[in-house]
Design an enzyme around this catalytic site. Structure first.
Site, short mmCIF file in Angstrom:
data_model
loop_
_atom_site.label_atom_id
_atom_site.label_comp_id
_atom_site.label_asym_id
_atom_site.label_seq_id
_atom_site.Cartn_x
_atom_site.Cartn_y
_atom_site.Cartn_z
N ASP A 28 -1.55 -0.78 5.72
CA ASP A 28 -1.84 -0.31 7.08
C ASP A 28 -3.30 0.09 7.28
O ASP A 28 -3.79 0.10 8.38
CB ASP A 28 -0.95 0.88 7.42
CG ASP A 28 -1.30 2.11 6.61
OD1 ASP A 28 -1.71 1.94 5.44
OD2 ASP A 28 -1.18 3.22 7.13
N ASP A 87 -7.11 -1.44 3.43
CA ASP A 87 -6.25 -2.56 3.06
C ASP A 87 -6.67 -3.85 3.74
O ASP A 87 -6.23 -4.94 3.36
CB ASP A 87 -4.80 -2.28 3.48
CG ASP A 87 -4.24 -1.07 2.77
OD1 ASP A 87 -4.41 -0.98 1.56
OD2 ASP A 87 -3.64 -0.22 3.45
N ASP A 91 0.88 -1.15 0.00
CA ASP A 91 0.00 0.00 0.00
C ASP A 91 0.93 1.22 0.00
O ASP A 91 2.10 1.09 0.36
CB ASP A 91 -0.85 -0.05 1.27
CG ASP A 91 -1.59 1.24 1.50
OD1 ASP A 91 -2.21 1.72 0.55
OD2 ASP A 91 -1.55 1.75 2.62
#
Lengths: 762, 52
Positions: A632, A636, A449
């Site tokens: 995080d 996600d 991410d």
């Protein structure tokens, strides 16, 4: 940025004091006991400080810090001390504490199991030593009466020991058999019990061979393996508990009559009004009914820029309130809330995931039937060969069972896992279960991410490159009071250049617009283009902030993401190992592209919703790829759950941390690469250990089947193979010894998870 | 042979004392904070923890 972390924490502590009664227990009449988790207990230097501060409190009779578990136990005389004082005292030291119930957290059950195993280990160790002593005398030629005497003595020690220390295996074997499964404990129990009974029979009949030493030292080695396994489990569980306690546990509810009380998040109901102060995370989805603010959605959507919020806006749990106090009305935690959507997606992802079978379990499934088959074949073979001599045949069959007892096998994996998890912990990685290590070694794709994972949740000044000192000092002076990320970035930039921010008396903050103050008789504004009356659209897609003075031309500051300091080398290292690295972000195209280019990642996808992220990871999985998802945010979480395995930084959202298989600490990304290295090495070692154990069997089994195994041979072979396996596992610890502990690791966790204490200037 | 009658009980007794010491240390919680214990030995002990 200089926010008063301790002041805010003290307020929080006082609010929570009212709710602490549920955690206070009475160990003995007249005394009260409270156990607290203190994640900020970073090193030994805090210990005396905390204990002195707490024992100094009125009525406190004992305060004991447990550095390993990062917990404090306080006991005080009832009526004299108060739980609130304890919390306030810790807050006064700048430490965030959470009440802790060992029973609820499951750690007390772990502890009981652990001390049971240790007791059994102690007893079997004692018995093994003494019986071995007697056996050595027998092997060195004790005859007739002396031998019988020694055998009887051994029996006297061995039989109670087997009954006592064998319980963990017998229990598990019976449990397995009752469900129709042959687990590793079935051959273990059979070997131990049969060896003991047969030896007793031999002793009664003045026989030459007794296997008491074998059965007891088997137990000893196996218990060592079992204890290591339990240690690993307890370690993983305590990592989970610690992570959970880092989460905010409550919300300030405002009742109809105006009174306020602090309630647990689980007790929040739709329709309740919740006060959210500046710097707090929103406890639930809701609608703003009072106040205006900017909301940092980076954990939820991956967007770097905060969103302006006013009365009537819908807000999501997990987002951070940045600039103004808000009153929200909790909306139904129904199917439509963002959080429940994420949770639903996560559940789907978990279901779709096929159950991962660890290597050791795979082996166990083949091993038990194989060993029993071998013993049965030996028995029938010898019965035919000797023409029905039950005694000899049974002796040989039992010897086969003893020799093949999976001592080295049962030690191989736990030993490696414990050493590996220790090495990982020292490098800032907490693993939630042993399987994570095995999975990590098998990955072929890494998906990152962007926001909060590859980048820190910070921004840095991109332009203008040169600004006059007084201008920057003025801007920083305005920005100093705000929590808005752009204002903070500006302050940080000024501080890094050694510029002292101008002290400005009264700065008013207008959420969603900017800041305003009167300096030397003129109005100065810092904020959006609209707020500063500057025409035109933003020049690029970088976030910007404008400084407008009455007379001078406006200054436009633009900002960009700050990469984690070691992101580039880490990515390069992963790519060198042949892993395919990609970025999957919820942020805008431009921002993602810049990061991807800076890091040399060719594959990136921007503006991905949680659904898209999940679908993408599932698609790769279907195509046979083994994905490590590193992320995080709340957005996600489904992808983290869907990945073959997953990691999250310690600053991640609660759900992100829960969904990930392991969590890493610190500002760097290096732990990801280290974790992969440790995992690969540990899998190599585990496989080597298995190979060693199997090799041992290849040599030992024919000897036993031929009826040539003596108790002496069995004892030597078994001990050697177990010791070799343990020694091999320890090599991993030596390989990673040089990497010293990440200093202040948990301080980093705290800084990342509690933005309250994010005090960079200090 | 005669030696055995007092040597073996002595050996068993010594082992037994070791076992008892281990079980006692386990019960009194000495394995609960290994990191902390390692540091406590280095600290100037002004605040003696009172026994529970």
């Amino acid at each position: 940025m200089t926010c008063c972390a301790t002041g805010l924490l003290a307020d929080v502590a006082q609010m929570r004091a009212a709710d602490l009664s549920a955690w206070v227990s009475e160990p003995q009449p007249g005394y009260q006991r409270l156990e607290l988790v203190v994640p900020g207990l970073t090193g030994p230097e805090h210990m005396p400080e905390i204990e002195a501060a707490l024992t100094g409190l009125c009525g406190v009779t004992s305060a004991r810090v447990n550095l390993t578990a990062r917990r404090v136990v306080v006991i005080w005389r009832k009526g004299e001390g108060h739980a609130g004082d304890v919390m306030a005292a810790l807050a006064g030291l700048g430490l965030e504490a959470q009440p802790f119930d060992p029973v609820k957290a499951g750690t007390s059950a772990d502890q009981d199991e652990m001390s049971f195993l240790l007791r059994s280990l102690g007893v079997s160790g004692f018995a093994a030593m003494n019986i071995m002593l007697l056996s050595v005398s027998v092997w060195s030629g004790a005859e007739a009466v002396t031998r019988d005497f020694f055998h009887w003595l051994s029996a006297l020690i061995a039989l109670p020991t087997v009954a006592y220390a064998g319980r963990p295996f017998f229990r598990s074997a019976i449990h397995g058999l009752s469900r129709g499964q042959f687990n590793m404990d079935v051959p273990i129990s059979l070997a131990v019990v049969l060896a003991s009974l047969m030896s007793l029979f031999e002793t009664i009949n003045h026989g030459e061979h007794a296997y008491f030493d074998a059965s007891v030292s088997l137990l000893f080695f196996l218990l060592a393996g079992r204890t290591l396994d339990q240690l690993m489990r307890a370690r993983a569980r305590s990592a989970v508990t610690q992570l959970m306690t880092l989460a905010a546990t409550g919300a300030m509810v405002v009742e109809v009559d105006g009174t306020r009380r602090f309630v647990a998040i689980s007790a929040l109901r739709p329709g309740m009004k919740v006060q959210v102060s500046v710097g707090e995370r929103l406890p639930a989805d809701g609608v703003v009914i009072e106040g205006a603010s900017d909301i940092d959605r980076s954990l939820v959507s991956g967007e770097t820029m905060p969103e302006a919020t006013g009365v009537g806006s819908r807000v999501h749990a997990g987002t951070m309130n940045l600039t103004g106090s808000l009153m929200i009305e909790v909306t139904a935690a129904g199917e439509d809330s963002f959080l429940s959507e994420v949770i639903r997606l996560m559940a789907c992802a978990e279901q779709a995931k096929s159950r991962f079978v660890q290597l050791a379990d795979k082996l166990a499934r083949i091993y038990s039937p194989f060993v029993h088959g071998l013993a049965a074949v030996t028995m029938t073979g010898w019965l035919i060969y000797t023409g029905g001599d039950w005694h000899t045949s049974l002796m040989v069959a039992v010897a086969v069972l003893i020799i093949t007892c999976p001592c080295a096998l049962a030690l191989a994996v736990p030993a490696v896992q414990v050493v590996a998890s220790g090495a990982l912990f020292r490098n800032g990685v907490m693993m939630k279960d042993g399987a994570a290590l095995e999975k990590l070694a098998q990955i072929d794709t890494v998906i990152f991410d962007k926001t909060g994972t590859l980048t820190l949740n910070e921004l840095t000044l991109a332009s203008p490159k040169t600004v006059a000192m007084p201008v920057l000092a003025l801007a920083a002076g305005l920005a100093a009071t705000s929590r808005h990320p752009l204002a903070r970035a500006l302050s940080a930039h000024a501080a890094s250049r050694g510029i002292v921010a101008e002290s400005i008396a009264q700065v008013s903050e207008h959420p969603g617009q900017g800041l305003q103050a009167r300096v030397r008789g003129e109005t100065v504004r810092l904020g959006s283009r609209l707020w500063c009356g500057v025409d035109g659209a933003a020049s690029g897609d970088l976030p910007e902030i404008v400084l407008k003075r009455a007379d001078a031309a406006p200054v436009i500051f633009t900002f960009q993401d700050v990469l984690r300091p070691d992101a580039k080398p880490t990515i390069a290292r992963l790519q060198q190992q042949g892993l395919h690295v990609e970025i999957l972000s919820g942020d805008r195209e431009g921002a993602v592209r810049r990061v991807a280019e800076a890091l040399g990642i060719a594959d990136y996808r921007a503006a991905a919703t949680p659904q898209v992220k999940l679908a993408y990871v599932e698609g790769l999985t279907k195509a046979g790829r083994k994905v490590l998802m590193v992320g995080d945010g709340l957005n996600d979480a489904p992808a983290l759950a869907a990945g073959f395995t997953s990691m999250a930084p310690a600053g991640a959202s609660d759900i992100g941390r829960t969904a990930a298989d392991s969590v890493f600490m610190g500002a760097g990304l290096t732990p990801v690469a280290v974790a992969r290295d440790v995992a690969v090495l540990s899998q190599q070692l585990a496989k080597q250990n298995f190979a060693l154990a199997i090799l041992y069997n290849v040599f030992a089994v024919p000897v036993a089947m031929a009826g040539l195994a003596s108790p002496f041979l069995a004892a030597v072979a078994m001990s050697t193979s177990s010791i070799i396996v343990i020694g091999n596992a320890l090599r991993l610890g030596f390989a990673y010894r040089q990497r010293v502990a990440v200093p202040g690791m948990l301080r980093d966790v705290l800084r990342e998870t509690l933005p309250l204490s994010m005090d960079k200037a200090a | 042979m005669n030696g055995l009658f007092f040597l073996i009980p002595i050996a068993l007794l010594m082992g037994g004392v070791g076992l008892a010491a281990f079980l006692w240390s386990l019960k009194s919680g000495q394995y609960e904070d290994l990191d902390g214990a390692a540091w406590r030995i280095l600290q100037d002990d002004e605040t003696k923890p009172k026994p529970d």
